[in-house]
Design a protein around this motif. Structure first.
Motif, mmCIF file in Angstrom:
data_model
loop_
_atom_site.group_PDB
_atom_site.id
_atom_site.type_symbol
_atom_site.label_atom_id
_atom_site.label_comp_id
_atom_site.label_asym_id
_atom_site.label_seq_id
_atom_site.Cartn_x
_atom_site.Cartn_y
_atom_site.Cartn_z
ATOM 1 N N TYR A 58 0.834 -1.215 0.000
ATOM 2 C CA TYR A 58 0.000 0.000 0.000
ATOM 3 C C TYR A 58 0.859 1.251 0.000
ATOM 4 N N ASP A 117 -5.895 4.261 -2.192
ATOM 5 C CA ASP A 117 -6.898 3.228 -2.039
ATOM 6 C C ASP A 117 -6.881 2.299 -3.236
ATOM 7 N N ARG A 151 -5.512 6.109 11.070
ATOM 8 C CA ARG A 151 -4.488 5.134 10.662
ATOM 9 C C ARG A 151 -3.083 5.699 10.855
ATOM 10 N N GLU A 153 -7.047 -5.123 4.648
ATOM 11 C CA GLU A 153 -7.019 -3.699 4.299
ATOM 12 C C GLU A 153 -8.424 -3.203 3.986
ATOM 13 N N ASN A 185 5.237 3.877 4.195
ATOM 14 C CA ASN A 185 5.138 2.622 3.448
ATOM 15 C C ASN A 185 6.317 2.441 2.492
ATOM 16 N N PHE A 189 -3.598 -0.456 8.459
ATOM 17 C CA PHE A 189 -4.444 -0.589 7.273
ATOM 18 C C PHE A 189 -5.753 -1.303 7.576
#
Length: 683
Positions: free
Chosen positions: A416, A420, A468, A506, A529, A565
């Motif tokens: 990720y 999205d 998150r 996720e 990430n 996630f």
């Protein structure tokens, strides 16, 4: 027989040597104001004395005239002449024009001094503008006019700017029908017909404030701070025949671009040029757009590139920057804060280090022949190129007999990246370039209707993303939440087929507002990430050994990142017979409140802003007024209460900027929308 009206006898006027004049103690002006004595002396030197002095004979003890005269009215002119004498620019015996009041007059000296200073009328700004204009037409420059009147050139420019205002409006201003600040607002445009049209509208309205006039005159323009303008550059736009509206009376952030069509053409031309340059690298395809929907790479696989190594020169430069940074920080270790120039230098060093450490990637030509790139505008107005994506039809076929249930082949979907992956799979019609559908027009009602389902989902998507980010940055709470989940699964009889049913699924955010992809939480998640992805080995066994050898701090941070996630704080409208009940959604939000509370989540610090696009244009007028009332008070709400909804939303956006106001769905636990959600669920 009619009585004769007595005739006024004016005081005589004659020249008196300067050496015979003294300043009277009856002069009422004691406080310095206006033009300085030095500036007045320079003006007299340039154009001479324009106004006579008012003087009276000085009498001796027996009432006889001494030949000396005192100056009760005109003291500043006297001091300016005195300064010129000291500078040897005026002779001591130079004749000075004076109006002489006879000795023994019934009019007091203080009376004369007060009258001269009080009864004068300041020049009307319109007369000043016309005088400046006449002087400009007779050959004087703006700088010459400013120097002649001892004002800043900006003042002259502002007054001359009134030349762009319609004569009709100037006539109304002369008759006190328009305030000066309103007239100055009209000066940002030189379209007289449009100015008069706007005045006809606002003159019938309760709200005639300058900001309303400016907004109406600029509603079809583009801000100079817009990403498109920054990408193209104002010089390029002007060279292409575009025009810029400027406001000399208010901070205008660079002004407004009057020709959006020219700007959009230049943007697309520059993007196409960049796309052609990227295409020459060897990619199979290159797609271009002003912006792509958030999550547009979901259906694509990503090929791996190798970071281009630093050259010897770049390595030396990087080492020198780190050394300079460490030296500065050590030198100011005991200081409370850095001096301004030192802080600026540290910022430059950090940017230079970042530019060197963020290396471009090199790709295998065989991979590039099957992959492509996306070219678009980044949120800061720079070019954004996303390379290395393989479309589904170009992915290599799976070998027969493979046991890879997840479909992982040569091109595994990358981790990720803050975008999205499930966007587009939920039947929504997304608007071009921002991944958001247009809402159904909100009905104009006076009451506080519940928030629209889609808006509530968008707001909670924003909150989920920020939650998150906060969760991933706090490994201790992340581990606590994981253990809490595991204990609930163990003791509350949650069944499962695997030996350990602890996993992270996720949660997609298919519905979101346009500002979310460029938000601070999204940026932080992408950066985090990419950092973890860069450090991971490619082989599965090597990956296990790599995780096993991490220190405890790194293991906790990686755990928090992965768990983040799975955070789900979304409001969703459930179908009547869906697999998840509306009650379950409410319970989920209550639990997310607890998590937000222990993380001290603050959506203002996370960067959410109430704008027309994100909130104000999506709710009823009653909710707009409620927001302004909560943030700025009743008076501010009353000022915009009469506006139509579109105008009200725009003005509310301006009023709420920097206020820290949040809608209920984004507030801290205890202040949130749980009650409203329960009400919606009960419908």
């Amino acid at each position: 027989m009619a009585t004769a009206i007595p005739k006024i006898i004016l005081s005589s006027s004659r020249d008196i040597p300067f050496s015979k004049l003294v300043l009277s103690q009856s002069n009422v002006r004691r406080v310095k104001s206006g033009l300085s004595i030095e500036e007045l002396a320079r003006d007299i030197e340039r154009r001479g004395l324009l106004q006579s002095l008012n003087v009276r004979p000085v009498l001796d003890g027996e009432g006889g005239e001494t030949g000396t005269y005192e100056v009760p009215a005109g003291g500043r002119r006297f001091r300016a002449l005195e300064l010129l004498v000291k500078q040897k620019k005026l002779a001591k015996a130079a004749p000075v024009p004076c109006v002489v009041r006879e000795a023994g007059s019934a009019i007091l000296a203080e009376d004369d001094s007060l009258a001269e200073n009080v009864q004068r009328v300041a020049l009307h700004p319109l007369d000043q503008f016309r005088a400046f204009r006449d002087m400009l037409e007779k050959g004087m420059s703006e700088e010459d006019i400013a120097a002649a009147f001892f004002v800043a050139p900006a003042v002259v420019k502002q007054r001359l700017r009134l030349m762009t205002v319609s004569d009709k409006l100037l006539d109304i201003y002369e008759q006190d029908g328009i305030r000066l600040d309103q007239l100055m607002a009209f000066s940002i445009s030189d379209d007289h017909a449009r100015q008069e049209q706007i005045w006809d509208i606002v003159s019938q309205s309760h709200n005639r404030e300058p900001y309303v006039i400016r907004r109406m005159l600029t509603e079809k323009t583009v801000r100079a701070s817009d990403v498109r303008a920054r990408f193209v550059g104002l010089d390029t736009y002007l060279a292409a025949g575009g025009h810029i509206m400027r406001d000399l009376f208010e901070a205008d952030d660079g002004g407004w671009l009057q020709d959006p069509a020219i700007l959009d053409r230049l943007v697309m031309e520059k993007l196409q040029e960049a796309a052609e340059q990227v295409r020459t690298e060897g990619w199979k395809w290159v797609e271009t757009a002003l912006s792509f929907p958030w999550g547009h790479t979901r259906q694509f696989a990503e090929i791996d590139g190798t970071p281009v190594p630093l050259s010897e020169e770049e390595n030396a430069r990087l080492e020198a920057l780190h050394t300079e940074q460490e030296t500065i920080e050590a030198g100011y270790a005991q200081a409370d804060e850095y001096p301004q120039e030192i802080d600026a230098r540290l910022g430059e060093i950090e940017q230079a280090i970042l530019a060197l450490e963020e290396r471009p990637r090199a790709f295998d030509p065989a991979d590039m022949a099957r992959a492509g790139a996306f070219v678009s505008l980044d949120s800061d107005g720079t070019l954004q190129v996303e390379r290395g994506f393989v479309s589904p039809e170009d992915m290599p076929a799976e070998p027969k007999g493979t046991d890879d249930a997840d479909g992982v082949g040569e091109y595994a979907h990358h981790a990720y990246d803050g975008q999205d992956r499930d966007i587009g799979d939920h039947g929504d019609n997304y608007g071009e370039g921002n991944g958001v559908t247009a809402d159904v027009e909100v009905e104009e009602e006076d009451g506080l209707k519940p928030l629209p389902d889609r808006l509530l989902t968008e707001l909670t998507a924003w909150r989920t993303l920020a939650l998150r980010d906060a969760f991933a940055a706090n490994p201790h709470i992340a581990l606590t939440e994981l253990l809490h989940t595991l204990v609930r699964d163990l003791y509350w009889q949650t069944s499962g087929a695997n030996c350990l049913e602890a996993y992270v699924r996720e949660i997609s955010l298919p519905v979101h507002s346009p500002d979310m992809p460029c938000s601070l939480p999204a940026h932080a998640l992408r950066q985090r990430n990419e950092g973890w992805k860069h450090d991971q080995p490619e082989d599965e066994d090597a990956l296990w050994r790599w995780i096993d050898q991490l220190d405890d701090t790194s293991r906790m941070a990686l755990l928090a990142h992965c768990l983040s996630f799975g955070i789900n704080a979304l409001y969703e409208r459930m179908p009547p017979y869906g697999g998840v009940s509306q009650r379950s959604v409410t319970e989920r939000l209550v639990r997310s409140d607890r998590l937000a509370h222990v993380l001290n989540l603050d959506l203002v610090e996370a960067g959410w802003q109430p704008t027309v696009e994100t909130y104000l244009g999506r709710v009823t007028k009653a909710r707009i007024l409620l927001a302004v009332r909560e943030a700025r008070g009743d008076e501010a709400a009353e000022r915009i209460a009469h506006l139509k909804k579109t105008d009200m939303a725009r003005e509310a956006e301006r009023l709420l900027e920097g206020s820290g106001w949040l809608p209920e769905a984004l507030r801290a636990a205890g202040e949130r929308v749980t009650g409203e959600i329960e009400a919606i669920a009960a419908e």
